[in-house]
Design an enzyme around this catalytic site. Structure first.
Site, PDB file in Angstrom:
ATOM      1  N   ASP A   1       0.790  -1.245   0.000  1.00  0.00           N
ATOM      2  CA  ASP A   1       0.000   0.000   0.000  1.00  0.00           C
ATOM      3  C   ASP A   1       0.817   1.289   0.000  1.00  0.00           C
ATOM      4  O   ASP A   1       0.337   2.328   0.432  1.00  0.00           O
ATOM      5  CB  ASP A   1      -0.909  -0.016   1.232  1.00  0.00           C
ATOM      6  CG  ASP A   1      -0.114  -0.227   2.523  1.00  0.00           C
ATOM      7  OD1 ASP A   1       1.099   0.026   2.520  1.00  0.00           O
ATOM      8  OD2 ASP A   1      -0.725  -0.654   3.526  1.00  0.00           O
TER       9      ASP A   1
ATOM     10  N   GLU B   1       0.294  -9.143  -0.879  1.00  0.00           N
ATOM     11  CA  GLU B   1      -0.340  -8.550   0.311  1.00  0.00           C
ATOM     12  C   GLU B   1      -1.573  -7.728  -0.105  1.00  0.00           C
ATOM     13  O   GLU B   1      -1.693  -6.536   0.156  1.00  0.00           O
ATOM     14  CB  GLU B   1       0.612  -7.695   1.140  1.00  0.00           C
ATOM     15  CG  GLU B   1       0.090  -7.417   2.548  1.00  0.00           C
ATOM     16  CD  GLU B   1       1.019  -6.559   3.385  1.00  0.00           C
ATOM     17  OE1 GLU B   1       0.899  -5.336   3.353  1.00  0.00           O
ATOM     18  OE2 GLU B   1       1.875  -7.137   4.098  1.00  0.00           O
TER      19      GLU B   1
ATOM     20  N   GLU C   1      -2.325   5.097   2.791  1.00  0.00           N
ATOM     21  CA  GLU C   1      -2.176   3.675   2.453  1.00  0.00           C
ATOM     22  C   GLU C   1      -3.500   2.996   2.093  1.00  0.00           C
ATOM     23  O   GLU C   1      -3.540   2.152   1.204  1.00  0.00           O
ATOM     24  CB  GLU C   1      -1.494   2.928   3.612  1.00  0.00           C
ATOM     25  CG  GLU C   1      -0.012   3.236   3.772  1.00  0.00           C
ATOM     26  CD  GLU C   1       0.273   4.524   4.541  1.00  0.00           C
ATOM     27  OE1 GLU C   1      -0.681   5.150   5.069  1.00  0.00           O
ATOM     28  OE2 GLU C   1       1.450   4.919   4.612  1.00  0.00           O
TER      29      GLU C   1
ATOM     30  N   HIS D   1       5.896   5.634  12.699  1.00  0.00           N
ATOM     31  CA  HIS D   1       6.123   6.505  11.543  1.00  0.00           C
ATOM     32  C   HIS D   1       4.863   6.976  10.851  1.00  0.00           C
ATOM     33  O   HIS D   1       4.914   7.793   9.948  1.00  0.00           O
ATOM     34  CB  HIS D   1       6.996   5.778  10.515  1.00  0.00           C
ATOM     35  CG  HIS D   1       6.310   4.595   9.895  1.00  0.00           C
ATOM     36  ND1 HIS D   1       5.418   4.717   8.869  1.00  0.00           N
ATOM     37  CD2 HIS D   1       6.361   3.274  10.186  1.00  0.00           C
ATOM     38  CE1 HIS D   1       4.952   3.517   8.539  1.00  0.00           C
ATOM     39  NE2 HIS D   1       5.514   2.624   9.334  1.00  0.00           N
TER      40      HIS D   1
ATOM     41  N   ARG E   1       1.867   8.623   9.074  1.00  0.00           N
ATOM     42  CA  ARG E   1       1.607  10.045   8.794  1.00  0.00           C
ATOM     43  C   ARG E   1       0.521  10.628   9.689  1.00  0.00           C
ATOM     44  O   ARG E   1       0.612  11.764  10.136  1.00  0.00           O
ATOM     45  CB  ARG E   1       1.151  10.192   7.339  1.00  0.00           C
ATOM     46  CG  ARG E   1       2.290  10.446   6.381  1.00  0.00           C
ATOM     47  CD  ARG E   1       1.732  10.646   4.970  1.00  0.00           C
ATOM     48  NE  ARG E   1       2.685  11.294   4.097  1.00  0.00           N
ATOM     49  CZ  ARG E   1       3.838  10.762   3.707  1.00  0.00           C
ATOM     50  NH1 ARG E   1       4.202   9.574   4.119  1.00  0.00           N
ATOM     51  NH2 ARG E   1       4.646  11.431   2.894  1.00  0.00           N
TER      52      ARG E   1
ATOM     53  N   HIS F   1      12.655   6.205  13.026  1.00  0.00           N
ATOM     54  CA  HIS F   1      12.463   6.295  11.569  1.00  0.00           C
ATOM     55  C   HIS F   1      13.113   7.585  11.050  1.00  0.00           C
ATOM     56  O   HIS F   1      13.112   8.606  11.740  1.00  0.00           O
ATOM     57  CB  HIS F   1      10.952   6.303  11.312  1.00  0.00           C
ATOM     58  CG  HIS F   1      10.558   6.047   9.888  1.00  0.00           C
ATOM     59  ND1 HIS F   1      10.723   6.977   8.886  1.00  0.00           N
ATOM     60  CD2 HIS F   1       9.989   4.965   9.297  1.00  0.00           C
ATOM     61  CE1 HIS F   1      10.271   6.477   7.739  1.00  0.00           C
ATOM     62  NE2 HIS F   1       9.816   5.256   7.964  1.00  0.00           N
TER      63      HIS F   1
HETATM   64  C1  UD1 Z   1       6.575   5.171   3.746  1.00  0.00           C
HETATM   65  C2  UD1 Z   1       5.200   4.701   3.234  1.00  0.00           C
HETATM   66  C3  UD1 Z   1       4.432   3.978   4.336  1.00  0.00           C
HETATM   67  C4  UD1 Z   1       5.278   2.859   4.931  1.00  0.00           C
HETATM   68  C5  UD1 Z   1       6.600   3.443   5.412  1.00  0.00           C
HETATM   69  C6  UD1 Z   1       7.487   2.340   5.921  1.00  0.00           C
HETATM   70  C7  UD1 Z   1       4.006   6.051   1.583  1.00  0.00           C
HETATM   71  C8  UD1 Z   1       3.169   7.228   1.343  1.00  0.00           C
HETATM   72  N1  UD1 Z   1       4.409   5.862   2.842  1.00  0.00           N
HETATM   73  O1  UD1 Z   1       6.363   6.191   4.714  1.00  0.00           O
HETATM   74  O2  UD1 Z   1       3.249   3.433   3.781  1.00  0.00           O
HETATM   75  O3  UD1 Z   1       4.573   2.298   6.002  1.00  0.00           O
HETATM   76  O4  UD1 Z   1       7.275   4.071   4.303  1.00  0.00           O
HETATM   77  O5  UD1 Z   1       8.576   2.847   6.670  1.00  0.00           O
HETATM   78  O6  UD1 Z   1       4.310   5.317   0.672  1.00  0.00           O
HETATM   79  N2  UD1 Z   1      13.847   8.943   4.773  1.00  0.00           N
HETATM   80  C9  UD1 Z   1      15.223   8.907   4.736  1.00  0.00           C
HETATM   81  N3  UD1 Z   1      15.841   7.704   4.467  1.00  0.00           N
HETATM   82  C10 UD1 Z   1      15.157   6.563   4.260  1.00  0.00           C
HETATM   83  C11 UD1 Z   1      13.755   6.595   4.334  1.00  0.00           C
HETATM   84  C12 UD1 Z   1      13.113   7.796   4.576  1.00  0.00           C
HETATM   85  O7  UD1 Z   1      15.891   9.912   4.936  1.00  0.00           O
HETATM   86  O8  UD1 Z   1      15.787   5.506   4.027  1.00  0.00           O
HETATM   87  C13 UD1 Z   1      13.172  10.249   5.024  1.00  0.00           C
HETATM   88  C14 UD1 Z   1      13.277  11.181   3.784  1.00  0.00           C
HETATM   89  O9  UD1 Z   1      13.412  12.507   4.231  1.00  0.00           O
HETATM   90  C15 UD1 Z   1      11.926  10.964   3.094  1.00  0.00           C
HETATM   91  C16 UD1 Z   1      11.021  10.820   4.309  1.00  0.00           C
HETATM   92  O10 UD1 Z   1      11.765  10.043   5.239  1.00  0.00           O
HETATM   93  O11 UD1 Z   1      11.571  12.028   2.239  1.00  0.00           O
HETATM   94  C17 UD1 Z   1       9.666  10.210   4.057  1.00  0.00           C
HETATM   95  O12 UD1 Z   1       9.740   9.003   3.328  1.00  0.00           O
HETATM   96  P1  UD1 Z   1       8.381   8.439   2.622  1.00  0.00           P
HETATM   97  O13 UD1 Z   1       8.693   7.127   1.976  1.00  0.00           O
HETATM   98  O14 UD1 Z   1       7.752   9.471   1.752  1.00  0.00           O
HETATM   99  O15 UD1 Z   1       7.409   8.240   3.842  1.00  0.00           O
HETATM  100  P2  UD1 Z   1       7.476   7.261   5.078  1.00  0.00           P
HETATM  101  O16 UD1 Z   1       6.942   8.011   6.243  1.00  0.00           O
HETATM  102  O17 UD1 Z   1       8.819   6.662   5.151  1.00  0.00           O
HETATM  103  N1  UDP Z   2      12.319  -2.967  10.851  1.00  0.00           N
HETATM  104  C1  UDP Z   2      13.715  -2.962  10.695  1.00  0.00           C
HETATM  105  N2  UDP Z   2      14.443  -2.052  11.417  1.00  0.00           N
HETATM  106  C2  UDP Z   2      13.880  -1.145  12.258  1.00  0.00           C
HETATM  107  C3  UDP Z   2      12.461  -1.148  12.394  1.00  0.00           C
HETATM  108  C4  UDP Z   2      11.719  -2.068  11.672  1.00  0.00           C
HETATM  109  O1  UDP Z   2      14.272  -3.768   9.950  1.00  0.00           O
HETATM  110  O2  UDP Z   2      14.609  -0.357  12.882  1.00  0.00           O
HETATM  111  C5  UDP Z   2      11.522  -3.927  10.045  1.00  0.00           C
HETATM  112  C6  UDP Z   2      10.496  -4.742  10.800  1.00  0.00           C
HETATM  113  O3  UDP Z   2      11.039  -5.985  11.232  1.00  0.00           O
HETATM  114  C7  UDP Z   2       9.391  -4.930   9.761  1.00  0.00           C
HETATM  115  C8  UDP Z   2       9.495  -3.705   8.872  1.00  0.00           C
HETATM  116  O4  UDP Z   2      10.776  -3.142   9.135  1.00  0.00           O
HETATM  117  O5  UDP Z   2       9.629  -6.072   8.941  1.00  0.00           O
HETATM  118  C9  UDP Z   2       8.414  -2.717   9.174  1.00  0.00           C
HETATM  119  O6  UDP Z   2       8.665  -1.515   8.514  1.00  0.00           O
HETATM  120  P1  UDP Z   2       7.928  -0.158   8.873  1.00  0.00           P
HETATM  121  O7  UDP Z   2       7.459  -0.192  10.270  1.00  0.00           O
HETATM  122  O8  UDP Z   2       8.833   0.937   8.457  1.00  0.00           O
HETATM  123  O9  UDP Z   2       6.713  -0.134   7.841  1.00  0.00           O
HETATM  124  P2  UDP Z   2       5.222  -0.747   7.854  1.00  0.00           P
HETATM  125  O10 UDP Z   2       5.307  -2.201   8.067  1.00  0.00           O
HETATM  126  O11 UDP Z   2       4.440  -0.018   8.897  1.00  0.00           O
HETATM  127  O12 UDP Z   2       4.702  -0.388   6.486  1.00  0.00           O
END
Ligand code: UD1
Ligand code: UDP
Length: 374
Positions: free
Chosen positions: A97, A119, A133, A215, A217, A248
């Protein structure tokens, strides 16, 4: 003639849950399999690619600091065009999602490939929770040709939306395939991991370990502030507890968490852990407080109680079985439920039974068999 697969993902959880599928398809000689990452996440994605030893054929490298949904969606669709034109896949696989799943689904539809949704069928039926999502997965469900549903409940949701029964397969969640692979690798004699050694240095394992992540939103802002207040209170009232919080990298999470919780002796704020160290730490934890989807699925397999800092979940199976409780972002409720788990052994035992509502580790095998039989 062999068929061509294109497996696409972008964020940490998608990578973890698609890794077993990539590994299995790459070993299958009946398919040509290519991997494309949008790199919606960067560091957190690369950690997963390293552990599962996956080298993508295409890396769109799209992450930007504090990116927004508009530009991310648009650039994913645009950047997928040349990849789809080069690979000419018969099947494109997307997961769950995220913005990557939804935007790649749209691009794949334009290319004429068959779309396989891994999924599929998770629903809250409220498009604002989780945002965006729920919208992403409903839209991906509309675009997809084949739907790999983790549970019978997710199949039921798809049937209620008039999805054809023959295009749905209940597989279990590939997260359990990844977890079983991960736990075996982490516990093997020759596996050495610097992050695990670092965590051993930081934490006093004679105390009860509370593992925290977050994390979503819709929790940014007030929700996150309330969660941090609860953690601070729990840390002050319980000197026999260690709270560890891999934060995160989203600036909307990292900023407030560091501001509100830095400098407290039994709260340890650390960078996101790579998957092996994280699952190792889950196993060592007493309880988990999180809004993560993936962790809600993994924890029951490890027998860990979870307090979910959300008011709704698309994963009600473990709530129904009593190992997951929805506490929202209500400071008092988080404190109260944590104290019940810390102080009432019978209550703790009732929530910490081992069970696998999300799969048996064979989801990937079922998906590959289904596609082979088409
Ligand atoms: C995203 C997904 C969410 C998922 C989550 C898992 C969308 C809209 N959101 O949310 O569904 O549950 O990932 O973690 O698809 N950033 C870094 N390094 C990284 C990752 C993120 O710096 O490796 C920072 C960046 O500034 C980036 C921001 O996080 O712009 C947001 O990342 P984004 O993927 O847009 O949203 P998440 O909150 O991570
Ligand atoms: N996870 C990880 N390192 C961390 C936190 C989570 O490897 O510091 C793994 C966790 O085991 C799970 C996945 O990341 O498999 C979950 O990711 P996240 O919570 O970012 O996203 P969501 O599942 O909510 O989309």
């Amino acid at each position: 003639m062999s068929k061509t697969n294109l497996i696409v993902f972008g964020t940490r959880p998608e990578a973890i849950k698609m890794a077993p599928l990539v590994q299995r398809f790459l070993k299958n000689e009946n398919f040509i399999t290519k991997v494309c990452v949008t790199a919606q996440h960067r560091e957190m994605l690369d950690q997963v690619l390293d552990f599962f030893e996956i080298t993508p054929n295409f890396d769109l490298d799209l992450m930007r600091p504090n990116q927004n949904l508009y530009s991310l969606t648009a650039t994913i669709i645009e950047n997928m065009k040349p990849v789809l034109e080069e690979v000419k896949p018969d099947y494109v696989y997307v997961h769950g999602d995220t913005t990557t799943s939804m935007a790649v689904g749209i691009a794949a539809f334009y290319s004429g490939a068959k779309i396989c949704h891994v999924e599929a069928g998770l629903r809250t039926f409220n498009r604002q929770y989780p945002f965006p999502e729920e919208f992403n997965r409903q839209l991906t469900g509309k675009i997809a040709d084949y739907h790999f549903a983790p549970t019978t409940l997710s199949e039921k949701n798809l049937l209620a939306e008039n999805t054809k029964r023959e295009n749905i397969l209940v597989t279990g969640n590939t997260v359990i395939d990844a977890l079983l692979y991960g736990i075996e690798k982490v516990n093997s004699e020759k596996f050495k991991d610097l992050e695990i050694e670092n965590v051993k240095e930081i934490l006093d394992f004679r105390k009860k370990i509370i593992l925290v992540t977050g994390h979503r939103r819709e929790n940014h802002g007030e929700g996150l502030i309330n969660i941090c207040s609860a953690l601070k209170n729990i840390s002050q009232q319980n000197s026999d507890v260690e709270i560890i919080y891999p934060v995160h990298l989203n600036p909307n999470v990292k900023g407030p968490v560091n501001e509100l919780l830095s400098g407290i002796s039994n709260i340890h704020l650390i960078s996101p852990l790579a998957y092996p160290a994280f699952i190792w730490l889950m196993e060592k934890s007493y309880l988990i407080i999180t809004d993560s989807g993936g962790i809600q699925e993994e924890a029951p397999s490890l027998g860990k109680p979870v307090l979910v800092t959300r008011t709704t979940t698309e994963r009600p199976e473990a709530v129904d079985e009593g190992t997951v409780i929805l506490v929202g972002t209500d400071t008092e409720k988080i404190i109260e439920e944590t104290h019940k788990l810390l102080n009432n052994p019978e209550y703790y035992d009732s929530m910490s039974m081992l069970h696998n509502p999300y799969g048996d580790g064979k989801a990937t095998e079922r998906i590959v068999n289904f596609i082979e039989a088409l």
